[in-house]
Design a protein around this motif. Structure first.
Motif, PDB file in Angstrom:
ATOM      1  N   LYS A   1       0.847  -1.178   0.000  1.00 50.65           N
ATOM      2  CA  LYS A   1       0.000   0.000   0.000  1.00 50.65           C
ATOM      3  C   LYS A   1       0.886   1.232   0.000  1.00 50.65           C
ATOM      4  N   GLN A   2       0.773   2.009  -1.038  1.00 45.59           N
ATOM      5  CA  GLN A   2       1.527   3.250  -1.116  1.00 45.59           C
ATOM      6  C   GLN A   2       0.719   4.364  -0.454  1.00 45.59           C
TER       7      GLN A   2
ATOM      8  N   ASP B   1       9.447   9.863  -5.564  1.00 42.72           N
ATOM      9  CA  ASP B   1       9.928   8.498  -5.298  1.00 42.72           C
ATOM     10  C   ASP B   1      10.108   7.786  -6.639  1.00 42.72           C
ATOM     11  N   ALA B   2      11.241   8.029  -7.272  1.00 43.40           N
ATOM     12  CA  ALA B   2      11.485   7.541  -8.633  1.00 43.40           C
ATOM     13  C   ALA B   2      11.490   6.013  -8.722  1.00 43.40           C
ATOM     14  N   ASN B   3      12.022   5.342  -7.724  1.00 34.35           N
ATOM     15  CA  ASN B   3      12.093   3.876  -7.785  1.00 34.35           C
ATOM     16  C   ASN B   3      10.880   3.204  -7.149  1.00 34.35           C
TER      17      ASN B   3
ATOM     18  N   GLU C   1      17.006  10.715  -4.532  1.00 31.46           N
ATOM     19  CA  GLU C   1      15.703  11.361  -4.673  1.00 31.46           C
ATOM     20  C   GLU C   1      15.628  12.583  -3.763  1.00 31.46           C
ATOM     21  N   ALA C   2      16.268  12.525  -2.602  1.00 25.38           N
ATOM     22  CA  ALA C   2      16.292  13.656  -1.678  1.00 25.38           C
ATOM     23  C   ALA C   2      17.024  14.838  -2.299  1.00 25.38           C
TER      24      ALA C   2
ATOM     25  N   GLY D   1       5.429  10.893   3.368  1.00 25.98           N
ATOM     26  CA  GLY D   1       4.727   9.626   3.165  1.00 25.98           C
ATOM     27  C   GLY D   1       4.308   8.924   4.435  1.00 25.98           C
ATOM     28  N   THR D   2       4.775   9.405   5.580  1.00 28.78           N
ATOM     29  CA  THR D   2       4.348   8.793   6.836  1.00 28.78           C
ATOM     30  C   THR D   2       3.150   9.568   7.367  1.00 28.78           C
ATOM     31  N   PRO D   3       2.156   8.860   7.834  1.00 32.02           N
ATOM     32  CA  PRO D   3       0.977   9.574   8.332  1.00 32.02           C
ATOM     33  C   PRO D   3       1.310  10.344   9.595  1.00 32.02           C
ATOM     34  N   PRO D   4       0.638  11.452   9.812  1.00 32.28           N
ATOM     35  CA  PRO D   4       0.888  12.218  11.030  1.00 32.28           C
ATOM     36  C   PRO D   4       0.491  11.384  12.243  1.00 32.28           C
TER      37      PRO D   4
END
Length: 100
Positions: A30-31, A41-43, A52-53, A88-91
């Protein structure tokens, strides 16, 4: 006899298809629905890697008031490694009153 053969054939086919359907469903990651992660997030591994950073930092430097401004949570005009790692991490969930 024909009905028994057809039934047996149908059962064999069903037994082959059902487990593979469950296996395929379980293998998908799940993205997060984060547009920044999706874009940078290229890969497609679900996180922003070092290369990517660098791309993300250059994009932020080019337009610090643009779409990436919300990532600069400490408002210092730069994206730190911690700010990038949080993409990408939920709060964190807020605790309800009266619970510990």
């Amino acid at each position: 006899m024909k009905k028994a053969s057809r039934l047996l054939a149908a059962l064999v086919v069903a037994s082959l298809l059902v487990p593979s359907a469950f296996a395929a469903k379980g293998n998908r990651k799940k993205q997060p629905d984060d547009p920044v992660l999706t874009k940078y997030d290229a890969n497609k591994n679900g996180k922003i890697d070092a290369d990517e950073a660098d791309t993300l930092k250059k994009a932020f430097e080019a337009d610090p008031k643009g779409e990436l401004a919300k990532l600069d949570t400490n408002h210092d005009g730069k994206l730190s490694d911690e700010e990038i790692a949080a993409i990408g991490t939920p709060p964190p969930k807020k605790k309800k009153k009266g619970t510990q």
